[in-house]
Scaffold this active site. Structure first.
Site, mmCIF file in Angstrom:
data_model
loop_
_atom_site.group_PDB
_atom_site.id
_atom_site.type_symbol
_atom_site.label_atom_id
_atom_site.label_comp_id
_atom_site.label_asym_id
_atom_site.label_seq_id
_atom_site.Cartn_x
_atom_site.Cartn_y
_atom_site.Cartn_z
ATOM 1 N N GLY A 162 0.960 -1.021 0.056
ATOM 2 C CA GLY A 162 0.009 -0.021 0.016
ATOM 3 C C GLY A 162 0.681 1.365 -0.092
ATOM 4 N N CYS A 191 5.477 -6.023 1.237
ATOM 5 C CA CYS A 191 5.635 -4.751 1.280
ATOM 6 C C CYS A 191 5.192 -4.075 2.273
ATOM 7 C CB CYS A 191 5.492 -4.243 -0.006
ATOM 8 S SG CYS A 191 5.996 -2.801 -0.366
ATOM 9 N N ASP A 195 -18.469 -10.374 -22.109
ATOM 10 C CA ASP A 195 -18.714 -10.668 -20.438
ATOM 11 C C ASP A 195 -20.300 -10.657 -20.482
ATOM 12 O OD1 ASP A 195 -16.354 -10.144 -19.832
ATOM 13 O OD2 ASP A 195 -16.501 -7.859 -19.186
#
Ligand code: XMP
Length: 511
Positions: free
Chosen positions: A54, A81, A227
């Site tokens: 983030g 991270c 889709d």
């Protein structure tokens, strides 16, 4: 959620990629905002938790945190991270702003060959870093298992408590053996079983739809794209004749597209389709409108007006919302929230949602998973492999005001280009290809006469997900054939150019 891996999202641009990688490994995973309460976490049927990256820094106040109780649940945890900094911060390690930030490639040196997490990872292998902070003192009970060549802590573990963390991003393709690391975590550490495949998904979804909608009237919108077509086939398979698909023609479709889509849906796929031709209304509302954003807004509003105006007597509306759309609206922060308002998130839908009338069978799926469903449902390749096409259609491929005359010109030019690509086998090799009408005039010579005509730009790109793209290196001969045919057959056009910019800095569409 089903048995699987929970990803808590701290706003990284790569969070979705973690979910995809895990599903590619055959294990179900879902993303929730980092703020999911600990009580809710306990209720989920979890085999492991991943704390994503983030943009925040734990060194700043108000940075997003998790309850320390999460580390006491006995569920294996992997921090990535920011996730690693968070674990270190909460468990009494130390985090500092790095003197030089590490972005991009780094080599890792493995310190503990025995670590289960890094099993199969090469010493000096390449990993992908993207961070400004680093852990400078290990949290309590943790051991370093890898560092970068520059000495930054790259991976740590508390094997006894099954808490692991990496400073780099195992989910990105640039990290060698990144998938192996995730696989070690999921299978060896979390002991997850493979429970995720699209065949099971289809069966479960059909069962759910039947349980919920049997004997009820169900409607959905179709555009002919992958889709919505896949959704319509799935829903019809589950519910049969009580399903009606609605196809709105906004007038900005390609040459003969409305007819082709109707033939595909009605005759080849045997769907019950209502056709609403609103092309004149759409065009009328775009009169004198030049700004791309304004055009998009008007078309979006018109679509909602026409589509929901048409709906009368129904019990459920089924929508093809995909997972990325859902996550965007839940994002912690970051740019994804402001990209676009989807037709499937407008206020008409929200009020139907409150009444429990909206069903979104694909809301946990990624686009490539939908393609796989389409394949499993037997949807033919020529429908399945259609290039993506934007909702506002050719209206955003005519720069400036849209008129019927320009639409007719663009449809012909686009058709010629696509025909040349299909004939040469290049259509399937590119992500998307199309023509753009430029509202500039240039001088040419046709026969013995001076011609003053418009310009057509051809665009073809390669891409994996539409987020970044390269211009496609189409052989000159194909471009030459397309350009010659365009100027020979469309008298208003005397010049054709090929767009050789990538995304970024350009976008795929011109508007
Ligand atoms: P850009 O132009 O942003 O496009 O690089 C990325 C991909 O998204 C498609 N696109 C849209 N699709 N509604 C859609 O359904 C839209 O308003 C829209 N705008 C762009 C574009 O064709 C490309 O595949």
């Amino acid at each position: 959620m089903e048995k699987g891996i929970l990803i808590l999202d701290f706003g990284s641009q790569y969070t979705q990629l973690i979910a995809r990688r895990i599903r590619e490994l055959g294990v179900y995973s879902e993303i929730y905002p980092y703020s999911l309460e600990i009580e809710k976490i306990k209720e989920l049927s979890l085999q492991g938790i991943i704390l994503s990256g983030g943009p925040a820094s734990v060194t700043e106040k108000d940075s997003p945190l998790v309850s320390p109780e999460i580390f006491e649940l006995g569920i294996p945890i992997l921090g990535v991270c920011y996730g690693m900094q968070l674990i270190s911060h909460i468990l009494e390690g130390k985090i500092e702003r790095a003197v030089s930030r590490e972005y991009g490639k780094a080599n890792i040196l493995i310190e503990n060959q025995e670590s289960v997490l890094l099993k199969g990872v090469k010493n000096e292998g390449i990993v992908w870093m993207s961070h400004g902070d680093s852990v400078t003192k290990l949290p309590k009970g943790f051991q370093a298992i890898a560092r970068t060549k520059e000495g930054t802590l790259a991976a740590i573990e508390n094997a006894k408590k099954k808490i692991y963390a990496v400073q780099f991003h195992p989910e990105v393709a640039h990290t060698e053996k990144g998938k192996k690391i995730l696989s070690n975590f999921i299978f060896t550490i979390c002991k997850a079983q493979k429970n995720w495949n699209m065949k099971n998904f289809i069966e479960n979804e059909i069962e759910d739809l039947r349980a919920k909608c049997k004997g009820k009237k169900v409607v959905l919108g179709v555009s002919g794209g992958v889709d919505s077509t896949t959704l319509a086939v799935l829903v019809q398979k589950a519910l049969g004749k009580n399903v009606t698909s609605i196809f709105v023609n906004n007038g900005f479709l390609r040459l003969n597209e409305a007819e082709e889509v109707l033939t595909n849906l009605r005759e080849r796929l045997k769907l019950k389709v209502d056709y609403v031709d609103a092309s004149e209304e759409f065009l009328a509302y775009l009169k004198r409108i030049e700004s791309p954003e304004e055009k998009r807004k008007i078309i979006g509003r018109m679509f909602v007006h026409v589509f929901y105006g048409y709906l009368k007597d129904f019990d459920f509306l089924v929508q093809g919302t995909l997972y990325p759309d859902v996550i965007e609206s839940n994002a912690v922060k970051g740019p994804s929230q402001t990209i676009k308002t989807h037709h499937n998130r407008v206020k008409e839908v929200e009020s139907l949602e409150k009444l429990g009338k909206v069903i979104e069978p694909f809301k946990f799926l990624f686009k490539d998973e939908v393609r796989e469903i389409a394949r499993l449902l037997g949807i033919p390749d020529d429908i399945l492999l259609r290039h993506p096409f934007p909702g506002p259609g050719l209206a955003v491929r005519i720069l400036g005001e849209v008129t019927q005359e320009k639409l007719d010109i663009l449809k012909k030019a686009d058709h010629i280009f696509i025909d040349e690509l299909k004939k040469s086998g290049w259509y399937e090799k590119v992500w998307q290809a199309f023509a753009v009408f430029l509202p500039v005039k240039s001088v040419g010579v046709m026969g013995d006469e001076r011609a003053y005509g418009n310009v057509i730009a051809l665009r073809a790109v390669t891409s994996v997900d539409g987020m970044t793209a390269n211009w496609a290196e189409i052989p000159h001969e194909i471009l030459d054939n397309a350009a010659n045919r365009i100027v020979r057959n469309i008298k208003e056009i005397n010049r054709v150019v090929y767009d050789i910019t990538s995304k970024p800095p350009a976008t795929i569409e011109w508007e």
